[in-house]
Design a protein around this motif. Structure first.
Motif, PDB file in Angstrom:
ATOM      1  N   ASP A 128      -4.449 -11.921  28.551  1.00 51.94           N
ATOM      2  CA  ASP A 128      -5.257 -10.706  28.636  1.00 51.94           C
ATOM      3  C   ASP A 128      -4.629  -9.609  29.495  1.00 51.94           C
ATOM      4  N   VAL A 129      -3.528  -9.914  30.152  1.00 54.85           N
ATOM      5  CA  VAL A 129      -2.901  -8.840  30.924  1.00 54.85           C
ATOM      6  C   VAL A 129      -1.542  -8.455  30.368  1.00 54.85           C
ATOM      7  N   GLN A 130      -1.116  -9.200  29.348  1.00 52.79           N
ATOM      8  CA  GLN A 130       0.225  -8.929  28.822  1.00 52.79           C
ATOM      9  C   GLN A 130       0.360  -7.492  28.315  1.00 52.79           C
ATOM     10  N   SER A 131      -0.748  -6.980  27.745  1.00 53.06           N
ATOM     11  CA  SER A 131      -0.685  -5.638  27.180  1.00 53.06           C
ATOM     12  C   SER A 131      -0.514  -4.571  28.268  1.00 53.06           C
ATOM     13  N   HIS A 132      -0.968  -4.914  29.503  1.00 57.45           N
ATOM     14  CA  HIS A 132      -0.869  -3.925  30.575  1.00 57.45           C
ATOM     15  C   HIS A 132       0.483  -3.943  31.270  1.00 57.45           C
ATOM     16  N   LEU A 133       1.205  -4.990  31.067  1.00 52.61           N
ATOM     17  CA  LEU A 133       2.471  -5.140  31.774  1.00 52.61           C
ATOM     18  C   LEU A 133       3.624  -5.169  30.802  1.00 52.61           C
ATOM     19  N   SER A 134       4.609  -4.452  31.152  1.00 46.11           N
ATOM     20  CA  SER A 134       5.785  -4.472  30.294  1.00 46.11           C
ATOM     21  C   SER A 134       6.826  -5.360  30.962  1.00 46.11           C
ATOM     22  N   LEU A 135       7.318  -6.348  30.205  1.00 48.97           N
ATOM     23  CA  LEU A 135       8.288  -7.298  30.744  1.00 48.97           C
ATOM     24  C   LEU A 135       9.534  -6.562  31.231  1.00 48.97           C
ATOM     25  N   ILE A 136       9.919  -5.559  30.472  1.00 49.75           N
ATOM     26  CA  ILE A 136      11.124  -4.800  30.826  1.00 49.75           C
ATOM     27  C   ILE A 136      10.981  -4.198  32.233  1.00 49.75           C
ATOM     28  N   TRP A 137       9.782  -3.624  32.478  1.00 55.97           N
ATOM     29  CA  TRP A 137       9.548  -2.997  33.777  1.00 55.97           C
ATOM     30  C   TRP A 137       9.681  -4.021  34.908  1.00 55.97           C
ATOM     31  N   VAL A 138       9.110  -5.182  34.697  1.00 53.07           N
ATOM     32  CA  VAL A 138       9.127  -6.196  35.751  1.00 53.07           C
ATOM     33  C   VAL A 138      10.558  -6.682  35.995  1.00 53.07           C
ATOM     34  N   ILE A 139      11.313  -6.826  34.918  1.00 56.94           N
ATOM     35  CA  ILE A 139      12.716  -7.251  35.070  1.00 56.94           C
ATOM     36  C   ILE A 139      13.510  -6.162  35.801  1.00 56.94           C
ATOM     37  N   VAL A 140      13.247  -4.910  35.419  1.00 60.68           N
ATOM     38  CA  VAL A 140      13.954  -3.801  36.087  1.00 60.68           C
ATOM     39  C   VAL A 140      13.632  -3.800  37.588  1.00 60.68           C
ATOM     40  N   HIS A 141      12.344  -3.996  37.902  1.00 58.85           N
ATOM     41  CA  HIS A 141      11.931  -4.038  39.316  1.00 58.85           C
ATOM     42  C   HIS A 141      12.669  -5.151  40.047  1.00 58.85           C
ATOM     43  N   THR A 142      12.723  -6.315  39.407  1.00 56.30           N
ATOM     44  CA  THR A 142      13.340  -7.480  40.054  1.00 56.30           C
ATOM     45  C   THR A 142      14.817  -7.204  40.316  1.00 56.30           C
ATOM     46  N   ILE A 143      15.501  -6.695  39.317  1.00 52.04           N
ATOM     47  CA  ILE A 143      16.934  -6.424  39.478  1.00 52.04           C
ATOM     48  C   ILE A 143      17.141  -5.361  40.553  1.00 52.04           C
ATOM     49  N   MET A 144      16.262  -4.330  40.508  1.00 53.71           N
ATOM     50  CA  MET A 144      16.394  -3.260  41.494  1.00 53.71           C
ATOM     51  C   MET A 144      16.276  -3.811  42.920  1.00 53.71           C
ATOM     52  N   TRP A 145      15.316  -4.723  43.129  1.00 57.20           N
ATOM     53  CA  TRP A 145      15.134  -5.280  44.466  1.00 57.20           C
ATOM     54  C   TRP A 145      16.269  -6.219  44.858  1.00 57.20           C
TER      55      TRP A 145
END
Lengths: 478, 294
Positions: free
Chosen positions: A244-261
């Motif tokens: 139910d939250v997959q639609s609100h979150l983009s996997l790409i964004w989370v991966i980008v955040h992780t790599i950025m950190w």
């Protein structure tokens, strides 16, 4: 080179590391027991976890949701560890006697930094893996083991990034109190910044839509702001597998955040080491490195004035915020002395807040707010019409319209309502027309208009909607 | 030999050490004397590698400790407020010090612990200030580094313990060929124990040398005259200090004692007595002279 523990430690450092671990074995034992209790779910009742988790807007009633909410506690523990460990590892820097002892040891400063950093990092690794093992033992949802293992590894990765970032801040601090405050400020400020932006945006949206609608911060903007906060990334990873939250979150964004950190953590590691090696241990007791108070205090002021003042502070709020800033200023300087730049900076922020709000209103919040959306973005729409003067005949339309022809009619109707809207709700208002849009990316927006039935164009639109079946059973029109 | 070469150091934009030169010979006890804020603790920290000097360097056998931190194994600093881990006992701290000083003298440690009647199993938190000082002095002596730096060494110790430690330091020095640099305000104690001294003021070593040699060249006399005396009466002599109190004069003179006594006898005092010159007087004189020059 004769090494043990791989490339991390030199053999000559072995007695030092052994002694260090030995000296802290009781503390390590207590932390491991505490983490075991947390990870096994024995310390905090599941109901409390679920309740707390619901505060984030997620439903923990199914097994999948339950395991996610339980995992959140471990996530919080990893964050706490990454916060406290650097302070503990480098606490000797915070007292003159500690510096006298450690820095007169026949160890290069660079190695001293490595030893303390990597002992902490290893402990974080062991603690997180241990949490993962205990968690899986006590939450035997076999079908989710792989997901949990993956999530725990990501917790560890992001936890290490956070640990490195806090190490950098601790090395830049000059007292234990400063280290606590500065690390805490960065944690809180990233959350406050997100919240302040939302408030500022919503205040701007209310101005732009003139009280007849409201808007939420677009998710891509929110995601961009959440780049500031590694705990937020951990949270995203934790809930990413919930349907139910997959639609609100983009996997790409989370991966980008992780790599950025991860990249950011590498920089922090290098700069923390450099700062440690070059640190002048005789420096003044208050922390004046630019990444500490000189950056944090203006950032805090800006967040409070722009976000919580929403660019239109009343004089009382301005005085209150000024007093807060003054206290922060005196604390940072460790003396009651007013620097003339401080009030100037404060006035600058107040004016900036006002100017930014005016600019936002003039530019529809820099294009983020669209009163009438683009039809190609719209998945479905519903219209609700409420007659304020007819108690019995106020009927709400709740059906969702998905065909493009009728969506187009609804949108052209909204344009008519927009032109005919009253700025405030007064006696003449007889109808409140509300449009609720759902977009292809899962985002939603609502627009509301106060109109009167005496306006011909309004009646025409309503009748047309009724014919097309957009509105059903609306007695007020007949 | 431990050498401090042209070391300058600023703390918060305030010069604390100013092109300071100093040498500590092997096997000597060096007394570092100076008024409050003279830079004694800063100098010891620079010597121990805690502070990096802004200019100059500290060398051991002509190798800079800043370029080669491994040389720091020859130095141990016991600061005025020694650091210990939370809940650590003396035993724990012993283990820590053993890492950097593998030649730790276990038997000697046991002897001193018994002598001081210290329980090395209880946390150092529970020790009094004097007991903590004892504990760290024991560790310093047992580590037997080549150069032991003691900041405010005897602060908080009772007279009996001071006596014991002074004796132990001297014995240790003979046994292990250590050198000890002591900073202290207690000049009486420094006088009893030190071979060499250095007086530090405003970041500079204004006087230094061998304690014995310097004291041999200084002489203090108390003279009483029949009539009112004045300082001008002694202007032809190498006077370092002259205190006139009506008919009584106290002088510190520099030079050969026989010659000085002959010259003083010519002034026909009714009484002439030779007094010992104390380090305290030397210290006050040195500071006074410096201030007069300024």
């Amino acid at each position: 080179m004769n090494t043990f523990g791989g490339w991390l430690f030199h053999a000559s450092e072995r007695p030092y590391i052994k002694q260090y671990i030995n000296a802290n074995k009781h503390l390590i034992f207590v932390i491991m027991i505490f983490l075991s209790l947390i990870a096994s779910g024995s310390l905090v009742p599941s109901s409390l976890v679920s309740y707390a988790f619901m505060a984030f807007g997620f439903d923990p009633i199914n097994a999948y949701g339950l395991i996610t909410s339980d995992r959140s506690l471990v996530m919080i523990c990893v964050c706490m560890l990454s916060y406290f460990l650097p302070i503990f590892q480098f606490r000797f820097l915070m007292s003159a006697s500690g510096r006298d002892l450690y820095l007169s040891l026949p160890i290069k400063r660079e190695r001293l930094y490595h030893i303390h950093y990597f002992i902490g990092a290893l402990f974080m690794g062991v603690a997180t893996v241990w949490c993962g093992v205990v968690f899986l033992l006590f939450h035997p949802y076999n079908q989710r083991i792989l997901v949990s293992v993956f999530v725990f590894l990501l917790f560890l990765l992001i936890g290490l990034c956070l640990y490195t970032f806090f190490t950098f801040l601790v090395v830049k601090s000059h007292s234990l109190l400063d280290a606590f405050i500065i690390c805490m400020s960065y944690t809180l400020l990233s959350m406050m910044f997100t919240n302040a932006f939302q408030r500022f945006f919503q205040a701007g949206a209310a101005h732009i839509l003139i009280g007849n609608g409201f808007d939420t911060v677009p998710s891509h903007v929110q995601q961009f702001i959440s780049l500031l906060s590694p705990p937020w990334i951990m949270f995203h990873w934790n809930v990413l597998f919930l349907e139910d939250v997959q639609s609100h979150l983009s996997l790409i964004w989370v991966i980008v955040h992780t790599i950025m950190w991860m990249v950011f953590a590498c920089f922090c590691f290098v700069y923390a080491k450099r700062s440690f090696v070059r640190k002048k241990m005789e420096q003044r007791k208050d922390s004046q490195e630019w990444v500490t108070y000189p950056l944090l205090v203006p950032m805090g002021e800006a967040v409070l004035i722009l976000g919580y003042g929403e660019g239109q502070l009343c004089s009382f709020a301005i005085i209150l915020l000024f007093v807060f800033s003054l206290i922060a200023h005196f604390f940072v300087k460790r003396k009651i002395h007013l620097d003339w730049r401080m009030p100037l900076r404060f006035i600058g922020f107040v004016l900036l807040g006002y100017g930014l709000m005016q600019a936002s209103i003039a530019t529809d919040f820099f294009g983020l707010i669209q009163e009438i959306p683009k039809q190609e973005d719209v998945e479905m729409v519903s219209v609700q019409v409420f007659d304020t003067q007819c108690v019995d005949c106020s009927i709400l339309e709740t059906l969702w319209i998905q065909d493009s022809k009728r969506i187009s009619k609804v949108m052209s109707g909204q344009e008519t309502m927009m032109k005919s809207k009253l700025k405030t709700m007064d006696e003449d208002v007889s109808l409140i027309v509300t449009f609720q849009y759902v977009y292809h990316d899962g985002e939603e927006s609502i627009r509301s208009y106060y109109v009167t039935q005496e306006q011909t164009q309004v009646r025409t639109v309503l009748e047309e909607w009724k014919k097309l079946g957009i509105l059903r059973d609306f007695k007020g029109v007949e | 030999m431990l050498k401090v070469r042209m070391v300058s150091k600023q703390l918060q934009d305030h010069p604390v050490l100013d092109q300071l030169d100093m040498e500590v010979n092997d096997g000597c006890i060096y007394g570092l004397i100076g008024p409050n804020g003279a830079g004694k603790s800063t100098l010891l920290r620079v010597m121990a590698g805690v502070y990096q000097p802004d200019m100059g360097c500290v060398t051991i056998d002509d190798v800079s400790i800043h370029n080669d931190p491994s040389r720091l194994k020859d130095i141990l600093l016991i600061s005025d407020d020694p650091y210990y881990f939370r809940k650590a006992s003396l035993l724990d701290m012993k283990q820590f010090y053993r890492i950097s000083h593998p030649d730790f003298q276990e038997e000697y440690y046991q002897k001193l612990i018994r002598l001081m009647k210290l329980n090395d199993h209880i946390p150092l938190d529970r020790y009094s200030k004097g007991m903590k000082r004892q504990a760290f002095l024991i560790l310093g002596l047992c580590c037997a580094p080549r150069y032991l730096l003691l900041d405010e060494a005897f602060d908080g110790l009772d007279p009996h313990m001071r006596m014991i430690f002074k004796k132990e330091i001297v014995e240790r020095l003979e046994e292990k060929q250590m050198s000890v640099v002591i900073s202290s305000h207690s000049l009486r104690e420094m006088e009893e124990i030190c071979d060499c001294f250095g007086i530090l003021e405003n970041g500079k070593l204004i006087t230094s040398g061998s304690m014995g040699e310097w004291l041999d060249t200084l002489h203090q006399y108390q003279l009483a005259f029949k009539e009112e005396a004045s300082a001008d009466m002694f202007s032809h002599l190498p006077v370092l200090s002259c205190k006139v109190d009506s008919r009584v004069v106290t002088l510190i003179l520099e030079g050969d004692s026989e010659m000085l006594e002959t010259e003083l006898a010519k002034l026909q005092p009714v009484l002439m007595e030779r007094l010992d010159v104390r380090l305290e007087e030397l210290f006050v004189y040195a500071l006074q002279e410096r201030n007069d020059k300024v």
